[in-house]
Each structure stands twice: as C-alpha cells, then as structure tokens.
Scaffold this active site. Sequence first.
Site, PDB file in Angstrom:
ATOM      1  N   PRO A  19       1.107  -1.204  -0.579  1.00  0.00           N
ATOM      2  CA  PRO A  19      -0.376  -0.894   0.242  1.00  0.00           C
ATOM      3  C   PRO A  19       1.192   0.730   0.189  1.00  0.00           C
ATOM      4  O   PRO A  19       0.378   2.499  -0.214  1.00  0.00           O
ATOM      5  CB  PRO A  19      -1.146  -0.165   1.419  1.00  0.00           C
ATOM      6  CG  PRO A  19       0.201  -1.322   2.149  1.00  0.00           C
ATOM      7  CD  PRO A  19       0.624  -1.972   1.056  1.00  0.00           C
TER       8      PRO A  19
ATOM      9  N   SER B 215       3.553   2.589   2.354  1.00  0.00           N
ATOM     10  CA  SER B 215       3.984   2.436   3.312  1.00  0.00           C
ATOM     11  C   SER B 215       5.503   2.749   3.259  1.00  0.00           C
ATOM     12  O   SER B 215       6.278   4.332   3.526  1.00  0.00           O
ATOM     13  CB  SER B 215       3.851   2.411   4.781  1.00  0.00           C
ATOM     14  OG  SER B 215       4.276   1.045   4.886  1.00  0.00           O
TER      15      SER B 215
ATOM     16  N   CYS C  58       6.587 -10.672   5.116  1.00  0.00           N
ATOM     17  CA  CYS C  58       6.728 -10.162   6.752  1.00  0.00           C
ATOM     18  C   CYS C  58       5.919 -11.778   6.451  1.00  0.00           C
ATOM     19  O   CYS C  58       5.236 -12.332   7.242  1.00  0.00           O
ATOM     20  CB  CYS C  58       5.066  -9.455   6.375  1.00  0.00           C
ATOM     21  SG  CYS C  58       3.895  -9.745   5.231  1.00  0.00           S
TER      22      CYS C  58
END
Length: 688
Positions: free
Chosen positions: A176, A178, A307
């Site tokens: 997204p 960041s 992640c």
Amino acid sequence: MARRRNFKKGNRKTFGARDDSNAQKNWTELEKENPKWEKYYKDLGVIPENEWDDFKKTCQAQLPLTFRITGSRKHAHEVLALFEEKHLPGLTNVEFEGEQIQPPKRLPWYPENLAWQLDVSKQVIRKNEQFSKVQRFLVVENAVGNISRQEAVSMIPPIVLEVESHHSVLDMCAAPGSKTAQMIEALHSSEDEPTGFVVANDADARRSHMLVHQLKRLNSANLVVVNHDAQFFPRVKTDKETNQFLKFDRILCDVPCSGDGTMRKNVNVWKDWGTASGLGLHTVQLNILKRGLNLLKKGGRLVYSTCSMNPIENEAVVAAALRQWGDKIKLVDCSDKLPGLVRSKGISNWPVIDKAFEKKEKGDEGTTESWFPPSAEEAADFHLDRCIRVYPHQQNTGGFFITVIEKVGSDSVETAKRATTEEVADEAAVDKKQKTEDGASAAPSAPVKKEKLPRDANEEPFVFLDPKHPELEKCWSFYGIDEKFDKSTCLVRNAAGEPTRVIYYTSSSLKNIIEANEDRLKLVYSGVKLFVAQRSDIECSWRIQNEALQIMKHHMNRNRVVEANVECFKMLLIESFPRFEDMEKSHIDDNFVEKMKELSAGCAFIHVDRGEDKESMFLPVWNGTKCVNLMVCKESTQELLHRLFGIEVTSKKPAAEPKKEEGDASVEQEGKSEEIAGDDAEKSADTA
C-alpha cells in the site's frame, strides 16, 4: 477480534426481527490457535524453548499502534516537539480501569527519535480522554502528510536500503505504499532538490491506484507509479534517443508472502495457516528477486523482505539467488545498523514440510530443489546469518525478515558467463510476457500499436508541453519564474494535449523516463499539480497549486510575495475572506494590507518569518479587490492552528459569510479547500 455475518444493506426486516440475544449469537470469537503452526515453528527451533510461551502469547495479542514523523520536512522536529511537549506528559502515569497504562515510547533504532509506539488497546484509545486527543492529533497530522501510521517492523527495509537524493529507486511490490513513502522522504532529505527518483510498481491495477492515494500527499515530483507483474518488470530506457537501459541504484523487493508475521493484525492467518502457501509462493518470490538483481546496477543495493517467518520464503529464496549469481552478489552485514533493534540471525538449515505436513527430502516427487537448505560448503560461502529475523516477542512488534544484498560484480569469467546467461534468459522471459500482454490487449484483427501501451477508458496520456506554450509563457512572466527552473517538464493528462484545467510538473529525470518508455511502462501516475486554471478576467488565469510550492518558491521572484506577521497569519487561518477595510481598522498588519492592495487580483503568496529556530511559512493566497483568502485546505488549516497556536479545531467554519452579488453561485465554506478558488469563490472574494 470477532467476525460478523454479512447482512445485506437495507434488509431491515431480517435484521430487525432479531433481538439483542440473537444478534450476539452471530458473533463468533476466532480462536488464535493452530497446532500445525505451533509444531512447525517449535520443530524449526528458531525460537528458544524458554522464549516460546512469550512468543506465542505475543502473537496472540493485539498489535500496538506505531507511527513515524515524516523526515523529509523541515518541521519534522517541530511536530515531534508538539507531541513530546503537549501530548506526552498527559500519557504518562495514566490508569484505565484500575490498571497502569504504559506511556508511549520511542523506537530506539529509528533515526532521530522520529518513530513511536503506543502499547495500548483500542478500547483505551477510544475511552481515555488523553489518548483520544492523541488519536485526533495523529489523524490530523497524517492527513497533511506530517505523520505516517505504519507498523514498526515495516519501517526497517527502507532504512537499511539507504536511499540518497541522487539515487534511482525501484519499489517492485509497492502497495500500500508506506515503505515507498519512506524512500521518497529519504530522496528529499537534503535541502537541495533531488536528482533521483522513485519508480513505485504494483502488479494489481486497483492497488496501484490506492498507492497513488497514499503517496500523493508527499507532493513529490520525483515519483512515478506503474502497474506491472514484478516477475517480468520491463527494462526501462534512459531516454528515447538511445537504446541504453536503466540500472537502478536501489531496489526494494518486499514480495508477496504467506504473512504469518502479520497474525497479530490479520487474525485469519491463525485459521488459514499451512505450509502450502509458503511452498507455493517460493517460486514467485525467487523470480521477483532474480528480476530485481538483473535491474540492479553494479555497486547498487537491494533489500529482499517478507512479513513471514517461514525459511522457505526467506533464506531459501536468498540462497537460491546466491547459488545462481555466485560472487556477483553478496549479503551485507547489518549487525552494526539500527542500534537498539532486537533481532535474530538468519538460519542455514530447515526442514521442508509439504501441505500434508510430511517431511520431504531433496529429489522427492513434487518438490522444488531451491526449497531445500544449502550444503555445508554453500552455507559457509552464503553467510545467511547476515539475514535479519525480527520476532514479535522481541520488542512487541509483528514478525519480519530482511536481507540486504549488494551487487559487487566479479572478475571470474565463468561467473560472468553464468550471470550473463541468466540475464539473457530473464530478459527473454520479460519480452515474451510483454508481447503477450500487448497482443491480448489489442483486438484480434488489429495490429498491435508499438508507440504506446494500450490504456483503459479511465487512463489519460502523459503529454509534455512546449515551454513556450502561450499559457505557460503567461505563468513564467506573471510569477517571475527564473531560468534555473526546468520549464520543459510541465505536462497535461488529456488526449488533446492542451492545458485546460490542470498543468502538472515532474522532475527532469522522470520526463526522460516517461517519454522514452510509453511502449514499455504502464504509467499510472506522475507529477504534482503545478498550475490550476482560474477565472479568465484577470491578468493570469492560472494559480500555483499549494503542493508545488516547496519547489516553486525557490524559482519565483518576490513580486507577488508579501510578508505577514504571525498574528496576521493566525487571523487568515481562522477567518475566510477577511476584508481589507476591517484589517485596516484592526491594524493587525498594516504593511501586509498595503502590499496586497497594490497587487493585481489573482494568486499571490505570503511569507511568515517565525524566528531563526522555527520553520517559516510560505503559502498561497487569493487576492481580491476588497479582501484576501488563504488558500489552504481544511486539514492543513486545522493542523497549522494546532501546531503553531495550540488551537484545536474539529470543524472549520468562517467567522462570516462573504457577500455574493446576484447571479453568483453559492460558495461552500466548510473549511478552506484549495479547490475553493474556482470562479465562484473568486467572485465572492472580489465582491465581499
């Protein structure tokens, strides 16, 4: 976290027929347990036995709120001071329902103390007055781009990538956004305008447009957003006159993954977790990493991150790349970086467990060779211990994996040949993929156009204007734009290629990229709004947009810049369209009023000197015949009032409505939006 049945909107009969007790039954608490996950990571042995209970308990707990203050703005430390002086004292020694609440703490490894963590529940934030104030503060500062709410471990990859202002940067899986935002901030960290740029890519068209929404608030002319499958990211021409292709200085490969490091915020991971996801994604992850290495220049740096805590998606992918590239790449030892970050080393041995949860050996049917750990000899050469593993319980975060790779090249003929063969094969696959996509996008009976990639109905072309275009010439003269400003980088986004409503500006380096690669890149977004069309009955019908001011203020003369004192600036933030007559009576700033009355109608600028140790303000105003209006959006108005004057505003309304002559359209005055300066607003400003 709970899940609720999805009742269709408007189905009131069904929903209304249920009493409270029945409604409660529709909520089912998701169990944060998964025996396979627990067995897999216990057997893997990456978590010491005496830490397991703490690790599991942390994975089951709510993720804390973390945010960072954007480091590319001069006033970053002013925002930090506001938080530390106005909010932090009220968050210390707070009790909630009989329990002591931990105060916010700095992330010790984040540069300049600009990142913070709040280890409190959402219930506390909602119900405690002091924490609610902080929540409002974060919302307002986030809206204007001063603060980014971002998971702590997600901040690590851009830091170790070490982006500088002259670097060409590729974010291969950017949404997204960041991490992309961090890299843009790093690009703009020096006082000078950056010569580098960031190419932000995402494979999903919808997510790439969401990416634009996230990054636009940074107001960078050094950004381009594109939409490609990262495995087949095309070669980028440096300019249209040559056949030279760009090699990037910095590349981030934050690849799609199974995401078991996000189970604290994505509760579905608990019920969905299995080994099949990691095994299935491994090849895609390796393809993206290989493509990134091919696009990286010698001496360049690439960060591979996920992640996930699964070695099949992490060390196995890195080992496969090292195996193929030999001594042309190396892992960077980051043990001296990010002091204060608790981390674990990468591993060189792991089991391969299939979706049936059976252990597999190399060569077994249905396995991929690169899933398996390196040999003892390879492990000694690969230095996988230089990979970074961050586990949730180490400092109350999510889980993350980060590896820094440097492309060093080699004098070995054999290694060079192997790498060259790999690159040639990779480029062939990319070209094949692009030809397939181009062909699929065209009608079967029509030849594929070579000059541009096909666009959908909602996409507009990028057309650069002649710097001597009559409309641009008006702007250069009216605002006194100097010769140091690259006037050839202005563009419009319409099929006619004419300036009608908005003129954008992009950096010189990106202009060459955009023009040279219309047949290669699926361009989604680039450029900041520079000029916006206004009324035609004034000297210059274009005003400079606020988002371009940080660039343009260095290139315009002072003819339309008026000095204002701090009290006058405060009044302009509070009041919409204050009359010159009233300002003269109050003597709030006689010099400001006199200078504004001397200027012709249209866009002008105020400069507010707040002292040596504070950021000066440089903002646009609309100068009417009888009044003036500060052209700042509602969110920025609220933020400035709070940060500079300690005034908290929840809904901004003007002190008085401007008078409108008969025939004038109604002017929406709920907050002062930059878009308010359309014809009707300006007529109101002139007639108020």
